[in-house]
Design a protein around this motif. Structure first.
Motif, PDB file in Angstrom:
ATOM      1  N   PHE B 226       0.815  -1.215   0.000  1.00 50.16           N
ATOM      2  CA  PHE B 226       0.000   0.000   0.000  1.00 50.16           C
ATOM      3  C   PHE B 226       0.846   1.261   0.000  1.00 50.16           C
ATOM      4  O   PHE B 226       0.390   2.319  -0.378  1.00 50.16           O
ATOM      5  CB  PHE B 226      -0.943   0.000   1.197  1.00 50.16           C
ATOM      6  CG  PHE B 226      -2.032  -1.007   1.038  1.00 50.16           C
ATOM      7  CD1 PHE B 226      -2.854  -0.960  -0.075  1.00 50.16           C
ATOM      8  CD2 PHE B 226      -2.222  -2.014   1.961  1.00 50.16           C
ATOM      9  CE1 PHE B 226      -3.850  -1.894  -0.252  1.00 50.16           C
ATOM     10  CE2 PHE B 226      -3.216  -2.948   1.790  1.00 50.16           C
ATOM     11  CZ  PHE B 226      -4.026  -2.900   0.678  1.00 50.16           C
ATOM     12  N   GLN B 227       2.055   1.132   0.437  1.00 49.84           N
ATOM     13  CA  GLN B 227       2.921   2.309   0.412  1.00 49.84           C
ATOM     14  C   GLN B 227       3.534   2.527  -0.962  1.00 49.84           C
ATOM     15  O   GLN B 227       3.989   3.615  -1.273  1.00 49.84           O
ATOM     16  CB  GLN B 227       4.059   2.142   1.424  1.00 49.84           C
ATOM     17  CG  GLN B 227       3.612   2.361   2.847  1.00 49.84           C
ATOM     18  CD  GLN B 227       4.667   1.949   3.824  1.00 49.84           C
ATOM     19  OE1 GLN B 227       5.653   1.323   3.445  1.00 49.84           O
ATOM     20  NE2 GLN B 227       4.469   2.296   5.075  1.00 49.84           N
ATOM     21  N   SER B 228       3.521   1.493  -1.757  1.00 52.03           N
ATOM     22  CA  SER B 228       4.314   1.570  -2.983  1.00 52.03           C
ATOM     23  C   SER B 228       3.650   2.450  -4.024  1.00 52.03           C
ATOM     24  O   SER B 228       2.451   2.699  -4.006  1.00 52.03           O
ATOM     25  CB  SER B 228       4.498   0.177  -3.567  1.00 52.03           C
ATOM     26  OG  SER B 228       3.275  -0.251  -4.104  1.00 52.03           O
ATOM     27  N   PHE B 231       0.712   0.864  -5.901  1.00 51.67           N
ATOM     28  CA  PHE B 231      -0.674   1.006  -5.477  1.00 51.67           C
ATOM     29  C   PHE B 231      -1.177   2.407  -5.769  1.00 51.67           C
ATOM     30  O   PHE B 231      -2.264   2.607  -6.281  1.00 51.67           O
ATOM     31  CB  PHE B 231      -0.779   0.682  -3.988  1.00 51.67           C
ATOM     32  CG  PHE B 231      -2.162   0.836  -3.448  1.00 51.67           C
ATOM     33  CD1 PHE B 231      -3.186   0.036  -3.910  1.00 51.67           C
ATOM     34  CD2 PHE B 231      -2.449   1.791  -2.493  1.00 51.67           C
ATOM     35  CE1 PHE B 231      -4.468   0.173  -3.411  1.00 51.67           C
ATOM     36  CE2 PHE B 231      -3.733   1.929  -2.000  1.00 51.67           C
ATOM     37  CZ  PHE B 231      -4.736   1.117  -2.456  1.00 51.67           C
ATOM     38  N   HIS B 232      -0.359   3.371  -5.445  1.00 51.98           N
ATOM     39  CA  HIS B 232      -0.730   4.755  -5.757  1.00 51.98           C
ATOM     40  C   HIS B 232      -0.223   5.050  -7.149  1.00 51.98           C
ATOM     41  O   HIS B 232       0.921   5.406  -7.349  1.00 51.98           O
ATOM     42  CB  HIS B 232      -0.107   5.710  -4.755  1.00 51.98           C
ATOM     43  CG  HIS B 232      -0.604   5.471  -3.382  1.00 51.98           C
ATOM     44  ND1 HIS B 232      -1.812   5.955  -2.959  1.00 51.98           N
ATOM     45  CD2 HIS B 232      -0.098   4.775  -2.357  1.00 51.98           C
ATOM     46  CE1 HIS B 232      -2.015   5.565  -1.708  1.00 51.98           C
ATOM     47  NE2 HIS B 232      -1.003   4.844  -1.333  1.00 51.98           N
ATOM     48  N   ARG B 233      -1.117   4.903  -8.070  1.00 56.59           N
ATOM     49  CA  ARG B 233      -0.614   4.860  -9.438  1.00 56.59           C
ATOM     50  C   ARG B 233      -0.073   6.187  -9.919  1.00 56.59           C
ATOM     51  O   ARG B 233       0.650   6.249 -10.880  1.00 56.59           O
ATOM     52  CB  ARG B 233      -1.746   4.465 -10.382  1.00 56.59           C
ATOM     53  CG  ARG B 233      -2.518   3.332  -9.848  1.00 56.59           C
ATOM     54  CD  ARG B 233      -3.812   3.261 -10.578  1.00 56.59           C
ATOM     55  NE  ARG B 233      -4.768   2.527  -9.771  1.00 56.59           N
ATOM     56  CZ  ARG B 233      -5.717   1.809 -10.266  1.00 56.59           C
ATOM     57  NH1 ARG B 233      -5.852   1.717 -11.550  1.00 56.59           N
ATOM     58  NH2 ARG B 233      -6.553   1.186  -9.491  1.00 56.59           N
ATOM     59  N   LEU B 236       5.179   8.968  -8.927  1.00 59.27           N
ATOM     60  CA  LEU B 236       6.244   8.514  -9.813  1.00 59.27           C
ATOM     61  C   LEU B 236       7.159   7.595  -9.035  1.00 59.27           C
ATOM     62  O   LEU B 236       7.266   7.671  -7.821  1.00 59.27           O
ATOM     63  CB  LEU B 236       7.002   9.700 -10.368  1.00 59.27           C
ATOM     64  CG  LEU B 236       6.210  10.405 -11.453  1.00 59.27           C
ATOM     65  CD1 LEU B 236       7.038  11.494 -12.071  1.00 59.27           C
ATOM     66  CD2 LEU B 236       5.777   9.423 -12.536  1.00 59.27           C
ATOM     67  N   ASN B 237       7.816   6.770  -9.774  1.00 55.78           N
ATOM     68  CA  ASN B 237       8.678   5.784  -9.146  1.00 55.78           C
ATOM     69  C   ASN B 237       9.773   6.485  -8.355  1.00 55.78           C
ATOM     70  O   ASN B 237      10.516   7.287  -8.875  1.00 55.78           O
ATOM     71  CB  ASN B 237       9.306   4.926 -10.229  1.00 55.78           C
ATOM     72  CG  ASN B 237       9.576   3.566  -9.686  1.00 55.78           C
ATOM     73  OD1 ASN B 237       9.596   3.373  -8.466  1.00 55.78           O
ATOM     74  ND2 ASN B 237       9.778   2.619 -10.565  1.00 55.78           N
ATOM     75  N   THR B 238       9.842   6.189  -7.076  1.00 57.71           N
ATOM     76  CA  THR B 238      10.794   6.929  -6.255  1.00 57.71           C
ATOM     77  C   THR B 238      12.066   6.142  -5.997  1.00 57.71           C
ATOM     78  O   THR B 238      13.156   6.618  -6.250  1.00 57.71           O
ATOM     79  CB  THR B 238      10.151   7.322  -4.925  1.00 57.71           C
ATOM     80  OG1 THR B 238       9.377   6.214  -4.467  1.00 57.71           O
ATOM     81  CG2 THR B 238       9.287   8.538  -5.092  1.00 57.71           C
ATOM     82  N   PHE B 244       7.917  -3.556  -5.568  1.00 55.69           N
ATOM     83  CA  PHE B 244       6.865  -3.624  -6.575  1.00 55.69           C
ATOM     84  C   PHE B 244       7.230  -2.915  -7.873  1.00 55.69           C
ATOM     85  O   PHE B 244       6.458  -2.913  -8.808  1.00 55.69           O
ATOM     86  CB  PHE B 244       5.574  -3.032  -6.023  1.00 55.69           C
ATOM     87  CG  PHE B 244       5.028  -3.836  -4.903  1.00 55.69           C
ATOM     88  CD1 PHE B 244       4.395  -5.033  -5.155  1.00 55.69           C
ATOM     89  CD2 PHE B 244       5.179  -3.422  -3.606  1.00 55.69           C
ATOM     90  CE1 PHE B 244       3.913  -5.807  -4.121  1.00 55.69           C
ATOM     91  CE2 PHE B 244       4.702  -4.183  -2.566  1.00 55.69           C
ATOM     92  CZ  PHE B 244       4.063  -5.379  -2.815  1.00 55.69           C
ATOM     93  N   SER B 245       8.409  -2.294  -7.871  1.00 49.23           N
ATOM     94  CA  SER B 245       8.762  -1.599  -9.110  1.00 49.23           C
ATOM     95  C   SER B 245       8.853  -2.607 -10.256  1.00 49.23           C
ATOM     96  O   SER B 245       8.537  -2.301 -11.400  1.00 49.23           O
ATOM     97  CB  SER B 245      10.082  -0.859  -8.937  1.00 49.23           C
ATOM     98  OG  SER B 245      11.075  -1.761  -8.545  1.00 49.23           O
TER      99      SER B 245
END
Lengths: 760, 520
Positions: B226-228, B231-233, B236-238, B244-245
């Motif tokens: 849920f933190q990734s 999930f929060h579409r 941006l990829n951090t 989950f990347s």
């Protein structure tokens, strides 16, 4: 059934007929009788195509000398194929009724990409690649080279066709694209060239607009089509844009770089040839002195369709001496190229007319108008002489030479705009020279002049009188047909306010307003709960949709919608959108229901039908005005005002409304179909907007449904959907919106039918 | 104590059963309970007989443990030791939890199943008695044939009746985060939601299998999920440490492959829609600026990421719902296998296209009724439809006209009746004729068919029926051997099947002679 249309025996391949079809045929017959042009608007899904085909085929059989050919132009490949299928149905009916096969030849023509059967060439993905590869296998000098070097690759299909195919005409019948391919495979002939060759003696040709309107292609394909043909432009509501597109040119720095390479290659090739085969260049020179007499003779004897890029005057003259030799011409091109490069180096936006441009070019680099006009023709001749195999490589220099010819030929109707950067990114230099056509009548003029009858028809052509004005022709008939309905199967609603009385509008000032966006979301949410199966929603532009989707996502509206239906969204990528579309239909099929978010003016809004459960409701969020800040558009509006006395606002509204009508019309494809049409913008209620919707939509907008809230909309929709869900049988329609021959011939009905056509 | 030789694993005192105090013993193979003060067990069950155990909820006053047996019977133990009741119960529970699975064998289940079948189906039970008990056929063989068949039909029924439940499109929306009051978020996950996530995003499931439980606990896994960004579409990829990347990349790939696969319906293929031959550089619209990635703002690209993700999500949800059906279809029909992934099969393409075109150009209301009209089946007596024709007794159908005529005729006859007194019957003959014609008389006994099941006593009927069914079953076995394509079948056919048939015949013969004997 057999119909009597003012004395003409028309075979109609169905047992029943819609009254408007009869009326449509009447009008069409009058147009043909008068040998004039016509503008006919008939609602989508009322069998326009079959009416057209039935009448014109009947006319052709009755008066074979007066109408020899039907040229049916449509927009997309599937539409072309649909037309041919309907024609097949008609011909089968003819055969059944008359007991003999009539010797009609009808065929569809499309680009090589859709017709090629060469195993390697047809495997290529893009049309341009296919064309280039094909050309490199079949160009005449390649083939003559093969006499000396038999190892060169060849296309056996083309060779076979060239050797045998021309002697025997294609046997009578109906050939769709796949049929042509089958036939080609059977015989070992190239279907593309076979089709191109056969359209000359075919009775009916179905192809895309471009084959008639784009001078570059028309010159190759449609030049020799008989004068006494009837031309039909179906789905013609966008015809002006097609015309403009075919005559406009954009030049970027990349184009110029590629052009530079081309010119260098040309120079080298000339240098080589000069050493090996100087005679060839001399021969070319001789030909150029004689000028384009042949073409001139042909046009005077009315054999050719005129090419707007090649105006009459230059046909009578010889190619001017300054560009007659190959080296001189290449030098000329170089100078022209350098000039263009210097123009692209500007720091600010420049807008000028063609004469201004010519004056400037004469002052700066001493290029005269006359040689510029011959530029395109001269380049073609040179490419032929130099035996360049891959024409596709030379697209850049061809583009430049076309530009040169156009800019020097037309002093009016075009504008030149040089933009050093995009408006949105002023820091990134990306200079573009737009040579933009503003007058659609230039491209279509030869068509109106050459062919005896041109019929422009579509489901949405309102207001009718604007098309003759912007295309500059005099129609003999102009009519808009209403849809006779046994039940009101369309329900246009104008939603002006949210439940909180916030005015809904996509106008610029409130575009970012969170309250409007939220209310739009609520509308979609509420509709998703009550509409079965598919809903299609259109936004005014892609960027607008992106923003709205993002804020709906943040507000959790999309999640709530997902409880009711799946969501699919159009993207700028066509392949991705196709996938989304298919999944959308799948979701509608299996009963889950889905929403498609799409964009007006996008590919979906123009080419995809949402029949029956694929689109039970269309929601149009906002009025799809074109992006008005564009300089090209501004120039065009100015031109329209000056030349045709069309006010800017009138044109913009007309353009927005025709796209809105296209979008909502997607949902209704027949009388057994039904659909909600939700216009979610307060501005639709205004008379000037509403009045520009097609009559068949307009007449169902009641005064009570002009400024609804979301709740009211939901209530009305529920009521409508419940009514529509009742079984609807043929008997319900019979006598009202569906007629047997007997009913059709009754006095009373004929009187009624005269009211369907609404002349303007 | 009776069987102290057994190993006793646990003894719990003060356990009440049927309101009687006693002691609970858990032994190696069985659980037993004996009332206080007596040295015998009144309750004793093998672990193998126990289906499951249930415990009373925590808050309840009574601390109980219930055992459910395979027979359906249940036994409740009430732990009555006030201070340690819960502890006692939990100890017993834990131990049972470990022991029960060991005894739960597959054979058990099958036996149970067989048992159930025999109980539910009296015919089958009889058959079993006739064939297996009388040793015409071995039990295995009987069941081998039977269970297989039953299972198959069961499955088919299952597939027909029970529709695969799809996934709600909004399952992620159902996980409403709730603030827990101290700067934290609580997500409520149910097994359903987890399954939905797994079914929709196989990549996540894979991650789950890889990481849980050796790298992460389940809770940690979901917390990270849920933190990734995944999930929060919109985020941006951090970081790369986000497990989950990779999923996102896989999804991207999946989406791409879907796109490359293209669409089956040629009318929907936007790429092939245009017959446009406008070259690059022509036309009013300059090349779209937004396609170049470089000058897109962060916000814009995140927006388009959301759009992509929605398309992907919907497609995956749709696929998860239809996946099961598709695989079944694939086996079933050949055509559907072609539209799966073999897009290159060009031979399949045109018919689809043709059909779609045909569909698109059809006006069903303009067409006359040329298709055969289907008439709904209207059954007045459905049992008659189900049971086939009943032998009609010899009465012939008469038209109403016939009936009217004959009534008239009789009427006429009656009205014109004149007794011919010279030729009357004798009174005895008349009375016997009346007796014969009145109900119960010789002439009123109806037809012969009714007789057979009255003439023969029910027990003989029953026996005959059983013999018939048993013979039928044997014949089924016999015919199921054809075609003989394995050595096993051949052996079965030539070997003991023949014997079986012989045995069955003998049995019938024996029955026949016995009957004859009894009759005479």
């Amino acid at each position: 059934m057999k119909l009597n249309i003012e004395g003409l025996l028309v075979y109609f391949p169905y047992d029943y007929i819609y009254p408007e079809q009869y009326s449509y045929m009447l009008e069409l017959k009058r147009t043909l009788d008068a040998k004039g042009h016509g503008v006919l608007e008939m609602p989508s899904g009322t069998g326009k195509t079959i009416s057209l085909l039935s009448l014109i085929v009947a006319y052709q059989s009755a008066f074979p000398l007066e109408v020899t050919k039907l040229i049916y132009c449509s927009r997309t490949v599937p539409e072309i194929e649909k037309v041919v299928e309907e024609l097949r149905k008609l011909m089968e009916y003819y055969a059944k009724e008359t007991g003999e096969r009539n010797n009609f030849l009808a065929l569809a023509l499309s680009s090589r990409k859709n017709l090629c059967i060469h195993p390697e060439v047809s495997a290529l993905r893009f049309g341009k690649e296919v064309d280039g590869k094909c050309h490199s296998l079949t160009a005449s000098y390649i083939r003559s080279q093969r006499h000396t070097d038999p190892n060169l690759p060849l296309c056996s299909f083309y060779e076979e066709f060239d050797a045998v195919g021309r002697q025997v005409p294609l046997p009578a019948g109906i050939y769709n694209l796949d049929d042509l391919k089958d036939f080609g495979k059977r015989k070992g002939w190239c279907p593309y060239y076979l089709a191109r060759y056969s359209i000359l003696h075919a009775n009916i040709v179905v192809y895309s607009y471009h084959y008639l309107l784009d001078p570059k292609i028309a010159d190759l394909v449609s030049k020799e089509l008989a004068k006494n043909s009837v031309v039909v432009f179906d789905e013609a509501h966008n015809i002006d844009n097609v015309c403009i597109d075919s005559m406009s040119v954009n030049i970027t720095r990349r184009t110029l770089d590629r052009c530079q390479n081309n010119v260098d290659t040309l120079q080298n090739t000339i240098h080589n040839i000069k050493e090996s085969d100087a005679a060839k260049l001399k021969e070319e020179y001789r030909r150029l002195v004689e000028g384009l007499k042949e073409a001139n003779v042909a046009r005077e004897t009315d054999v050719y369709l005129a090419n707007p890029v090649l105006p009459d005057e230059i046909l009578r003259e010889a190619v001017p001496g300054s560009i007659r030799t190959a080296e001189h011409f290449v030098g000329f091109l170089k100078r022209f190229l350098e000039y263009l490069k210097s123009r692209l180096r500007v720091q600010h936006v420049v807008q000028e007319s063609a004469p201004q441009f010519l004056k400037d070019i004469f002052e700066k680099v001493c290029i005269d108008r006359k040689p510029l006009r011959f530029c395109a023709e001269r380049l073609q001749s040179l490419l032929r002489t130099l035996e360049i195999a891959d024409i596709a490589d030379f697209s850049a220099v061809t583009l430049i030479s076309n530009f040169a010819t156009l800019v020097s030929t037309y002093s009016q109707g075009f504008t030149i705009i040089i933009e050093p950067f995009e408006d949105r990114t002023p820091t990134i230099a990306n200079p573009v020279l737009h040579f933009s056509c503003m007058d659609p009548s230039i491209a279509i003029k030869p068509v109106f002049q050459r062919f005896q009858s041109v019929v422009i028809t579509s489901g949405t052509l309102s207001p009718l009188d604007i098309y003759p004005r912007i295309l500059d022709f005099r129609p003999v008939t102009m009519a808009s047909f209403t849809m006779t309905l046994a039940r009101t199967c369309l329900c246009p609603l104008i939603v002006g306010r949210g439940n909180d009385q916030v005015t809904l509008s996509s106008k610029f000032e409130t575009r970012e307003d969170i309250a409007v966006i939220r209310n739009y979301g609520n509308l979609l949410l509420e509709m998703s709960a009550i509409v079965p199966d598919g809903i299609v929603a259109f936004f005014t532009s892609y960027i607008y949709m992106e923003n709205i989707v993002a804020s709906w996502y943040e507000q959790g509206i999309l999640e709530n919608i997902q409880r009711n239906k799946l969501i699919f969204i159009e993207t700028p990528d066509a392949a991705e959108t196709s996938m989304a579309l298919e999944k959308y239909q799948q979701a509608c099929e299996n009963g889950r229901g889905a929403i498609l978010l799409s964009v007006a003016r996008g590919k979906v809004s123009e080419g995809i039908d949402f029949v029956h459960h694929f689109g039970r409701a269309v929601i149009m969020f906002g009025v799809p005005y074109v992006y008005t800040q564009s300089r090209i558009l501004k120039a065009r509006l100015e031109y329209l005002r000056d030349q045709f006395q069309i006010r800017e606002n009138d044109f913009l509204t007309f353009d927005a409304m025709r796209h809105a009508a296209q979008c909502v019309g997607r949902a209704l494809r027949g009388k057994t179909d039904y659909g909600l049409m939700v216009f979610a913008d307060k501005r639709y209620a205004r008379a000037d907007k509403r009045g520009k919707l097609p009559r068949w939509i307009q007449e169902h907008i009641s005064d009570g449904s002009l400024n609804l809230t979301i709740d009211e909309t939901v209530q009305l929709s529920k009521h409508f959907l419940r009514q529509m869900a009742q079984p609807f049988r043929q008997e319900d329609q019979l006598g009202l919106s569906l007629l047997t021959l007997e009913q059709l011939e009754s006095e009373e009905m004929l009187k009624k039918i005269t009211q369907i056509a609404h002349q303007t | 104590m009776a069987s102290l030789s057994e190993e006793v694993l646990l003894v719990v005192k003060k356990v009440r059963q049927k309101k009687q105090d006693g002691t609970l013993y858990l032994m190696a193979e069985r659980i037993a309970w004996g009332p206080e003060g007596k040295d015998r067990f009144t309750v004793s069950h093998l672990y193998a007989d126990i289906r499951c155990q249930k415990i009373s909820p925590d808050g309840k006053a009574k601390v109980q443990l219930q055992l459910v047996l395979h027979t359906g019977e249940n036994i409740t133990f009430h732990f009555a030791n006030e201070s340690t009741a819960v502890k006692d119960r939990d100890a017993a529970k834990e131990l049972l939890q470990q022991l029960l699975p060991k005894f739960k064998k597959k054979a058990n289940k099958e036996l149970e199943e067989k048992n159930r079948m025999l109980q539910e189906d009296p015919v089958l039970f009889q058959l079993y008695k006739d064939l297996v008990v009388s040793q015409v056929i071995s039990a295995e063989e009987f069941w081998a044939n039977r269970l297989g068949g039953v299972n198959n039909t069961d499955q088919a029924l299952y597939n027909n009746n029970k529709q695969e439940v799809g996934i709600s499109g909004a399952f992620l929306a159902d996980i409403r985060p709730q603030t827990d009051g101290c700067n934290g978020l609580r997500y409520n996950l149910t097994a359903d939601i987890i399954e939905s996530i797994f079914r929709t995003y196989p990549a996540v499931k894979q991650k789950y299998c890889e990481n849980v439980p050796h790298n992460l606990t389940e809770k940690e896994f979901w917390t990270r999920f849920f933190q990734s960004h995944y999930f929060h579409r919109d985020r941006l990829n951090t970081g790369t440490q986000d497990i989950f990347s990779e999923c996102a990349k896989q999804d991207e790939k999946g989406l791409k492959s879907m796109v490359i696969q293209g669409v089956k319906n040629p009318l929907l293929n936007l790429l092939a829609l245009d017959d446009n031959t406008l070259d690059e550089g022509y036309g009013v619209c300059s090349p779209q600026p937004s396609t170049s990635v470089a000058n897109r703002t962060v916000k814009e690209s995140s927006n388009s990421a959301i759009i992509k993700r929605f398309n992907h999500h919907s497609a995956m949800v749709l696929a998860a719902g239809s996946r099961k059906g598709e695989t079944l279809n694939d086996q079933g029909s050949e055509t559907s296998s072609t539209d799966g992934n073999s897009r290159d099969s060009d031979c399949f393409h045109p018919p689809v296209k043709k059909a779609k075109l045909q569909e698109a150009t059809e006006y069903d209301d303009l067409q006359g009724e040329n298709r055969p009209k289907t008439v709904p089946l209207n059954l007045k007596k459905s049992d008659r439809y189900a049971h086939g024709p009943v032998p009609l007794q010899s009465h012939q159908y008469t038209t109403s006209q016939d009936i009217i005529n004959s009534v008239n005729y009789i009427h006429h006859e009656m009205s014109n009746y004149k007794p011919n007194l010279t030729q009357v019957m004798s009174s005895t003959a008349a009375s016997s004729a009346i007796a014969a014609l009145s109900p119960g008389g010789i002439l009123m006994q109806g037809g012969a068919p009714q007789a057979i099941h009255q003439m023969i006593p029910t027990d003989i009927q029953g026996e005959l029926k059983h013999l018939y069914v048993a013979a039928g079953e044997l014949l089924r076995h016999y015919w199921s051997c054809f075609p003989v394509n394995t050595p096993f079948l051949e052996e079965k056919l030539t070997g003991h099947l023949e014997e079986m048939l012989q045995a069955a015949y003998n049995k019938f013969h024996a029955w026949q002679t016995r009957r004859m004997m009894r009759k005479t």
